[in-house]
Design a protein around this motif. Structure first.
Motif, PDB file in Angstrom:
ATOM      1  N   GLU A  97       9.569  -7.917  14.147  1.00 20.61           N
ATOM      2  CA  GLU A  97       7.837  -7.270  14.914  1.00 20.61           C
ATOM      3  C   GLU A  97       7.044  -7.814  14.236  1.00 20.61           C
ATOM      4  OE1 GLU A  97       9.474  -3.700  17.131  1.00 20.61           O
ATOM      5  OE2 GLU A  97       9.428  -2.977  15.052  1.00 20.61           O
ATOM      6  N   ILE A  98       7.606  -7.482  12.220  1.00 20.15           N
ATOM      7  CA  ILE A  98       6.465  -7.142  11.180  1.00 20.15           C
ATOM      8  C   ILE A  98       7.405  -7.867  10.531  1.00 20.15           C
ATOM      9  CG2 ILE A  98       4.836  -6.110   9.616  1.00 20.15           C
ATOM     10  CD1 ILE A  98       4.470  -4.180  11.791  1.00 20.15           C
ATOM     11  N   PRO A  99       7.680  -9.837   9.669  1.00 19.80           N
ATOM     12  CA  PRO A  99       8.342 -10.232   8.765  1.00 19.80           C
ATOM     13  C   PRO A  99       7.640 -10.037   7.960  1.00 19.80           C
ATOM     14  CG  PRO A  99       7.485 -12.104  10.513  1.00 19.80           C
ATOM     15  CD  PRO A  99       6.926 -10.177  10.965  1.00 19.80           C
ATOM     16  N   ASP A 100       6.603  -8.968   7.630  1.00 23.23           N
ATOM     17  CA  ASP A 100       6.104  -8.719   6.111  1.00 23.23           C
ATOM     18  C   ASP A 100       7.082  -7.391   5.426  1.00 23.23           C
ATOM     19  OD1 ASP A 100       4.011 -10.400   4.521  1.00 23.23           O
ATOM     20  OD2 ASP A 100       2.733  -9.915   6.771  1.00 23.23           O
ATOM     21  N   ARG A 101       7.416  -6.849   6.682  1.00 26.12           N
ATOM     22  CA  ARG A 101       8.448  -5.633   6.026  1.00 26.12           C
ATOM     23  C   ARG A 101       9.701  -6.110   5.182  1.00 26.12           C
ATOM     24  NH1 ARG A 101       8.683  -3.127  12.450  1.00 26.12           N
ATOM     25  NH2 ARG A 101       7.393  -1.407  12.162  1.00 26.12           N
ATOM     26  N   VAL A 102      10.241  -7.180   5.264  1.00 26.71           N
ATOM     27  CA  VAL A 102      10.968  -7.992   4.688  1.00 26.71           C
ATOM     28  C   VAL A 102      10.400  -9.272   2.720  1.00 26.71           C
ATOM     29  CG1 VAL A 102      12.770  -9.887   4.108  1.00 26.71           C
ATOM     30  CG2 VAL A 102      12.530  -8.399   6.051  1.00 26.71           C
ATOM     31  N   ALA A 103       8.603  -9.673   3.772  1.00 24.11           N
ATOM     32  CA  ALA A 103       8.259 -10.409   2.467  1.00 24.11           C
ATOM     33  C   ALA A 103       6.697 -10.123   2.123  1.00 24.11           C
ATOM     34  CB  ALA A 103       8.460 -11.670   2.558  1.00 24.11           C
ATOM     35  N   PRO A 104       6.640  -9.489   1.925  1.00 23.72           N
ATOM     36  CA  PRO A 104       5.364  -8.059   1.717  1.00 23.72           C
ATOM     37  C   PRO A 104       4.413  -9.664   2.172  1.00 23.72           C
ATOM     38  CG  PRO A 104       6.328  -7.620  -0.153  1.00 23.72           C
ATOM     39  CD  PRO A 104       7.935  -8.423   0.833  1.00 23.72           C
ATOM     40  N   LEU A 105       4.156 -10.864   1.797  1.00 24.45           N
ATOM     41  CA  LEU A 105       2.450 -11.125   1.483  1.00 24.45           C
ATOM     42  C   LEU A 105       1.635 -10.785   2.267  1.00 24.45           C
ATOM     43  CD1 LEU A 105       2.095 -13.869   1.151  1.00 24.45           C
ATOM     44  CD2 LEU A 105       1.760 -14.601   3.279  1.00 24.45           C
ATOM     45  N   LYS A 112       1.963  -0.995   0.352  1.00 22.34           N
ATOM     46  CA  LYS A 112       1.188  -0.985  -0.300  1.00 22.34           C
ATOM     47  C   LYS A 112       1.826  -0.495  -1.695  1.00 22.34           C
ATOM     48  CE  LYS A 112      -3.142  -2.412  -1.706  1.00 22.34           C
ATOM     49  NZ  LYS A 112      -4.636  -2.889  -0.945  1.00 22.34           N
ATOM     50  N   ALA A 113       1.528   0.854  -1.806  1.00 20.43           N
ATOM     51  CA  ALA A 113       2.303   1.828  -2.880  1.00 20.43           C
ATOM     52  C   ALA A 113       3.624   1.042  -2.927  1.00 20.43           C
ATOM     53  CB  ALA A 113       2.588   3.260  -2.262  1.00 20.43           C
ATOM     54  N   MET A 114       4.854   0.401  -2.386  1.00 20.40           N
ATOM     55  CA  MET A 114       5.864   0.038  -2.824  1.00 20.40           C
ATOM     56  C   MET A 114       5.785  -1.527  -3.700  1.00 20.40           C
ATOM     57  SD  MET A 114       8.736  -0.174  -0.487  1.00 20.40           S
ATOM     58  CE  MET A 114       9.695   1.466  -0.819  1.00 20.40           C
ATOM     59  N   VAL A 115       4.842  -1.990  -3.754  1.00 18.92           N
ATOM     60  CA  VAL A 115       4.350  -3.454  -3.897  1.00 18.92           C
ATOM     61  C   VAL A 115       3.626  -3.618  -4.831  1.00 18.92           C
ATOM     62  CG1 VAL A 115       3.421  -5.581  -3.082  1.00 18.92           C
ATOM     63  CG2 VAL A 115       4.914  -4.862  -1.099  1.00 18.92           C
ATOM     64  N   LYS A 116       2.835  -2.314  -5.215  1.00 10.79           N
ATOM     65  CA  LYS A 116       2.085  -2.561  -6.474  1.00 10.79           C
ATOM     66  C   LYS A 116       2.881  -2.085  -7.347  1.00 10.79           C
ATOM     67  CE  LYS A 116      -2.478  -1.159  -6.727  1.00 10.79           C
ATOM     68  NZ  LYS A 116      -3.859  -0.081  -6.347  1.00 10.79           N
ATOM     69  N   ARG A 117       4.115  -1.428  -6.869  1.00  6.77           N
ATOM     70  CA  ARG A 117       4.942  -0.610  -8.339  1.00  6.77           C
ATOM     71  C   ARG A 117       5.873  -2.173  -8.644  1.00  6.77           C
ATOM     72  NH1 ARG A 117       8.775   2.574  -5.123  1.00  6.77           N
ATOM     73  NH2 ARG A 117       7.026   4.285  -4.824  1.00  6.77           N
TER      74      ARG A 117
END
Lengths: 350, 76
Positions: free
Chosen positions: A286-294, B55-60
């Motif tokens: 659904e949202i690949p960013d959920r795994v690799a948050p580009l 966002k909070a998590m990646v920022k961390r």
């Protein structure tokens, strides 16, 4: 067993009594004779088996001409058709150990003939053949020959005669990382409680499931200024461009991929999906960013919180992937990131 | 992979749900995440809330890269 079983033996130029370092370039030779440790080894077989011949090869020659040496040796072993193939022991000799290991592995895997060798536990050859060979644990120098040969001979005899081998501790070989189902008197819960009680009392106990030992790496120093830093994104969650152009395996990965994301603001569907076969892919697809948050990293870049997102993202599948492949992937990816001047890495795992 | 990359002296942060595995494979900077199939997502949240959380998590995680540590450390 009425008939004597047949063993073929491998040694290097030194143990083959040809010479020292000056003869390390010798090509493989076959002698229908027992040479060096092969002689002592046969004595230990107590008449149950015989060594039909000894292959001698120079350590340098083997390692510099591996394919050619292996094909010569494999052909020879095929013709001679021994019941068991024995190499070494190589103690802590690196080139000799690698030669013994490569030969053992090839013979076991390609000819399906059981193989026995001996090495010191830190010999670099061990990792190469441990999974297919019985490797007797030896001391680090040839002084351990007298101890090693009887163990190697005993294991060889049992294999050749179809007698079941005992545990690595009983037989003196290095564990091959296999688990065997055995029948014991006490059920698991009872053994576990007994082990716990021993542990609480500070008594000695032996685990039935030793955990692998991992070496540790000192933490790298922190990034001083995030707003100037280049951050790379990696994942073992199997996120790939749609169609999985590099055919990254969905389990037990043999490779990794890298994809240019410099022009992207997110890893969104349907351009990306997961090829990972070890978790429910619905949410990642659904949202690949959920795994690799580009998406977030690009936002942080835009806001100036970080300097830059590195132009490639790196990906593979973590499920069932061997430690040795993971080490290889990490080494290869790390080399690229270092060369590119990347300051920090985010690696996500599922 | 984490450990081999860090061997090049590049700080690396592992974002993972099973942090015991992160530790046993030798990760030094660890950010615990939401769930195995969506480490930095949560389909139960509204899309805008999910993004805020990510966002909070990646920022961390990014901040962890800028934090000096001497041993394996969780950033949660």
């Amino acid at each position: 067993m009425s008939k004597e079983f047949k063993v073929l033996y491998y040694v290097n130029q030194f143990f083959g009594q040809v010479g020292g370092e000056d003869k390390a370039g010798m090509k493989p030779e076959f002698h229908k004779d027992k040479i060096g440790p092969a002689l002592g080894f046969e004595n230990q077989l107590k008449g149950e088996g015989k060594v039909a011949g000894t292959i001698i090869c120079g350590d340098n020659y083997f390692n510099e001409n591996k394919e050619e040496s292996l094909s010569y040796i494999l052909n020879l072993v095929k013709q001679e058709a021994p019941d068991v193939f024995v190499a070494g022991p190589a103690f802590n000799a690196g080139r000799y150990g690698v030669a013994c290991a490569e030969i053992c592995r090839a013979i076991a895997e390609e000819l399906n003939i059981p193989v026995v060798t001996g090495m010191y536990k830190e010999n670099p050859g061990l990792e190469i053949c441990q999974h297919v060979a019985y490797v007797v644990s030896t001391s680090d120098s040839a002084g351990g020959m007298r101890k090693a040969l009887p163990l190697m001979a005993a294991i060889t005899s049992k294999i050749a005669q179809g007698i079941e081998l005992g545990s690595p501790e009983e037989e003196g070989y290095i564990p091959r990382g296999m688990r065997k189902t055995i029948i014991v008197d006490k059920r698991g819960s009872l053994r576990a409680v007994e082990m716990l009680v021993k542990r609480l009392k500070g008594e000695e106990f032996a685990t039935e499931m030793p955990m692998p030992v991992f070496d540790m790496v000192t933490p790298a120093p922190a990034i001083q200024d995030l707003s100037k830093a280049t951050i790379a994104l990696c994942t073992s969650g199997g996120i790939v461009p749609a169609g999985n152009p590099d055919h990254i395996q969905s389990a037990s990965a043999q490779k990794w991929g890298k994809y240019d994301i410099s022009q992207r603001s997110a890893l969104n569907a349907p351009d990306y999906y997961t090829t990972h076969g070890g978790y429910d892919p619905v949410y990642a697809n659904e949202i690949p960013d959920r795994v690799a948050p580009l998406d977030i990293l690009k936002e942080l870049e835009k806001e100036g919180y970080i300097g830059k997102v590195y132009e490639f993202f790196y990906t593979t599948t973590g499920t069932g992937t061997s430690v040795s492949n993971s080490v290889k992937f990490g080494t290869e990816i790390g080399a690229e990131l270092k060369a590119a001047g990347v300051d920090g890495v985010i690696l996500t795992s599922t | 992979m984490v450990k081999e990359i860090e061997r090049y002296n590049i700080p690396i942060v592992h974002m993972a749900t099973i942090t015991t595995i992160s530790e046993s494979v030798g990760a030094n900077r660890i950010v615990p995440t939401v769930a195995i199939p969506h480490p930095v997502g949560n389909p139960a949240l509204k899309p805008e809330d999910e993004k805020l959380m990510r966002k909070a998590m990646v920022k961390r995680a990014v901040d962890a890269l800028a934090t000096e540590i001497s041993e394996a450390t969780h950033f949660d």
